[in-house]
Enzyme design. Structure first.
Site, short mmCIF file in Angstrom:
data_model
loop_
_atom_site.label_atom_id
_atom_site.label_comp_id
_atom_site.label_asym_id
_atom_site.label_seq_id
_atom_site.Cartn_x
_atom_site.Cartn_y
_atom_site.Cartn_z
N ASP A 199 0.86 -1.17 0.00
CA ASP A 199 0.00 0.00 0.00
C ASP A 199 0.90 1.23 0.00
O ASP A 199 1.84 1.31 0.79
CB ASP A 199 -0.89 -0.01 1.26
CG ASP A 199 -2.30 0.46 0.96
OD1 ASP A 199 -2.43 1.58 0.42
OD2 ASP A 199 -3.26 -0.26 1.27
N ASP B 163 -3.07 4.66 -2.49
CA ASP B 163 -4.17 5.19 -1.68
C ASP B 163 -4.62 6.56 -2.20
O ASP B 163 -3.77 7.46 -2.39
CB ASP B 163 -3.64 5.31 -0.24
CG ASP B 163 -4.72 5.56 0.77
OD1 ASP B 163 -5.55 4.67 0.99
OD2 ASP B 163 -4.73 6.67 1.37
N GLU C 51 -6.24 3.89 -6.21
CA GLU C 51 -7.57 4.12 -5.62
C GLU C 51 -8.01 5.54 -5.95
O GLU C 51 -7.29 6.49 -5.64
CB GLU C 51 -7.51 3.93 -4.10
CG GLU C 51 -8.90 3.98 -3.47
CD GLU C 51 -8.89 4.40 -2.00
OE1 GLU C 51 -9.86 4.07 -1.31
OE2 GLU C 51 -7.94 5.08 -1.57
N HIS D 202 -11.31 -3.23 2.77
CA HIS D 202 -11.28 -2.85 4.19
C HIS D 202 -12.10 -1.62 4.49
O HIS D 202 -12.23 -1.24 5.66
CB HIS D 202 -9.83 -2.64 4.62
CG HIS D 202 -9.21 -1.44 3.93
ND1 HIS D 202 -8.98 -1.41 2.57
CD2 HIS D 202 -8.81 -0.25 4.41
CE1 HIS D 202 -8.46 -0.23 2.26
NE2 HIS D 202 -8.34 0.49 3.36
N ASP D 203 -12.64 -0.95 3.48
CA ASP D 203 -13.46 0.24 3.70
C ASP D 203 -14.94 -0.03 3.46
O ASP D 203 -15.77 0.87 3.65
CB ASP D 203 -13.03 1.37 2.74
CG ASP D 203 -11.63 1.88 3.01
OD1 ASP D 203 -11.19 1.85 4.17
OD2 ASP D 203 -10.97 2.31 2.04
#
Ligand code: GLC
Length: 561
Positions: free
Chosen positions: A111, A213, A266, A338-339
């Protein structure tokens, strides 16, 4: 690196990039497997599960952040990009994980969180120390307005204003997320080159790429920060230099490297046209993006305002992306991360038809064209959690929202808690359920967030022993992507776009045509299938074979016509 430019658009050619046939598995390290009993998952825990991942058949593991962090946002607030947080282990543990993953043919993608750092990062500590610090301009500092208020009215994604006044120098700094996550100023070339150098060091170490991210927020519109009109979202989503920065990053980090890398950006708010540009191989920016359109359809005014899913809206949205990126670019495929709340609770039926709806969505998603992402626990049909009180929740987004909604906007605590049950990120973050043993086999200690109480029934061991194993179904889907050219690269066509419960589409190549039909409903589907299947071969389904029956509740079938 694979030369992407020769193969545009990707067709049924063997030379299509490796990730067109790959499946990625996301590990959220805090919640995956704890090797040392401190209640927090760690790198050695992940190492101990590599055989499980190899059996599932995934090609890539994306690791959510494991760098040193004060953990205000579970590691998305990074204090040091060059090391591993002691709660997760050491650089030696990381090297061992990387080597053992590579031994099994699994690549590791890190990440990359560079829209912001932690406020404890040495860059920010230096920057905040004085207005003439050499790193002052590495972040977004502004003087208060005449009345002392923040430079503009932008709000943080985690509630409250996006500006915090720093006592040291009496100026505000920008943070699109928590106040402990100050935004880096990408206009400063020193910032960009420091990030690229850090990325090169991870690649030198052997990692196989990056999940970037909120990468489309790195370019801001400074004139909107300072200008009289002071725009909001327009000021930071997809600023004018975004393509230039990503091309520069690609050049500085990947050019001249031999290797098979994967980059995925993302990008909240990205449009199809933007995504086609970002992922056009000739542009050399990123391989694919995470878009948000399909996971925003069950939200009303904001994220914590859940509304029922309209299946027609969902399938037409995904189909638009399929068509929009068919000629140029590439899709990522996800319904969980995870969100996001758990798929089977959000879009399926997690009580009466848990196996059926988990596998229905798996089949539908994995038969689209793009690179599928599986989030830990999805492959065993894990569900949302409903903790009784806000005390049991850990996520900064849910906690800030709850406080703001209850204290500032006087909403009833029970209804705010209900929204957290439906949409909160902790749904995805409760520990991975491995066994029916204590703490679901996740830890021998006390987990940092409680285990979902349904673990005695829903866990990897039980799933894999059962005749209806979600895991086994994912194995088949992953194998199909590896072995079937039509699944990997075939053309997509949505059928019956306005049918309220039938999800049907075809994938076609010169050698075959596949039909996917799925009954997204608790009731049987009794109508006619959109195409004649009387001579078709049933390749995969989530019910005992009886092709004569109409589609049963949550039944999904894959035919070769
Ligand atoms: C991304 C991450 C999310 C994080 C946010 C700020 O959306 O996926 O978990 O909170 O960025 O870094």
């Amino acid at each position: 690196m694979t030369d992407l430019s020769e193969h545009r658009p990707f067709s049924e050619s063997q030379a299509a990039p490796w990730w067109t046939r790959a499946v990625v598995y996301q590990v959220y390290p805090r919640s995956f497997a704890d090797s040392d009993g401190d209640g927090i998952g760690d790198l050695n825990g992940i190492r101990s599960k590599l055989d499980y991942l190899a059996e599932l058949g995934v090609d890539v593991v994306w690791l959510s952040p494991v760098y040193p962090s004060p953990q205000h946002d579970n590691g998305y607030d990074i204090r040091d990009y060059e090391d591993i947080d002691p709660v997760f282990g050491t650089l030696d543990d990381f090297d061992a994980l990387l080597a053992e993953a590579h031994d099994r043919g699994i690549r590791i993608v890190m990440d990359l969180v560079v829209n912001h750092t932690s406020d404890e990062h040495e860059w920010f500590r230096e920057s905040r120390s004085s207005t003439d610090s050499p790193k002052r301009d590495w972040y977004w500092w502004r003087k208060p307005r005449e009345d002392g208020s923040a430079p503009n009215g932008w709000t943080s994604a985690f509630s409250g204003p996006a500006w915090t006044l720093d006592e040291t120098t009496g100026e505000y700094y920008l943070h699109l997320f928590a106040k402990q996550q100050p935004d880096l100023n990408w206009e400063n070339p020193e910032v960009r080159h420091a990030v690229y150098a850090m990325m090169r060091r991870w690649l030198d170490r052997g990692v196989d790429g990056f999940r970037m991210d909120v990468i489309n927020l790195i370019a801001k519109r400074a004139e909107l920060i300072d200008g009289p009109e002071r725009g909001a979202g327009d000021g930071f989503v997809m600023g004018p230099q975004i393509h230039e920065y990503l091309r520069e990053m690609h050049r500085e980090v990947f050019d001249g490297r031999e290797g098979a890398y994967l980059t995925v950006g993302e990008m909240p708010g990205v449009s199809i046209d933007d995504a086609a540009l970002f992922t056009d191989p000739t542009q050399q920016e990123v391989d694919m993006v995470f878009q948000f359109e399909h996971v925003s359809l069950d939200q009303g005014a904001h994220k914590f305002d859940p509304i029922p899913l309209d299946l027609v809206a969902l399938k037409t949205s995904l189909a638009r992306w399929q068509v929009g990126l068919a000629e140029t670019g590439w899709n990522s495929l996800y319904l969980n991360n995870h969100d996001q709340p758990r798929l089977v609770s959000r879009f399926g039926n997690d009580t009466d038809y848990r196996y059926e709806s988990a596998t229905l969505w798996a089949l539908v998603l994995h038969l689209h064209r793009g690179t599928p992402y599986v989030y830990q626990g999805e492959e065993i049909g894990m569900t949302n959690v409903r903790f009784e009180s806000i005390e049991h929740y850990r996520d900064i987004e849910s906690l800030n929202h709850y406080r703001e909604a209850v204290e500032e906007f006087d909403q009833a605590p029970s209804s705010v808690l209900g929204a957290v049950h439906a949409m909160g990120r902790d749904n995805a973050r409760t520990p991975m359920q491995w066994t029916a043993g204590e703490q679901a086999g996740f830890t021998t200690g006390t987990p940092w967030i409680a285990v979902n109480p349904n673990y005695p029934e829903i866990n990897a061991e039980a799933d894999r022993a059962s005749g209806t194993s979600v895991f086994a179904f994912y194995q088949r889907l992953i194998e199909l992507r590896h072995t079937n050219d039509t699944v990997a690269l075939g053309d997509f066509e949505l059928l019956e776009p306005s049918h309220p419960t039938l999800y049907a589409f075809t994938r076609s190549s010169s050698s075959e045509r596949l039909l996917i039909v799925a009954n997204v409903s608790d009731d049987p589907f009794t109508g006619d299938l959109p195409l004649d299947v009387s001579t078709a071969e049933l390749l995969l389904g989530n019910y005992p074979v009886d092709a004569d029956l109409p589609l049963r509740p949550w039944e999904a079938r894959l035919y070769r016509l």
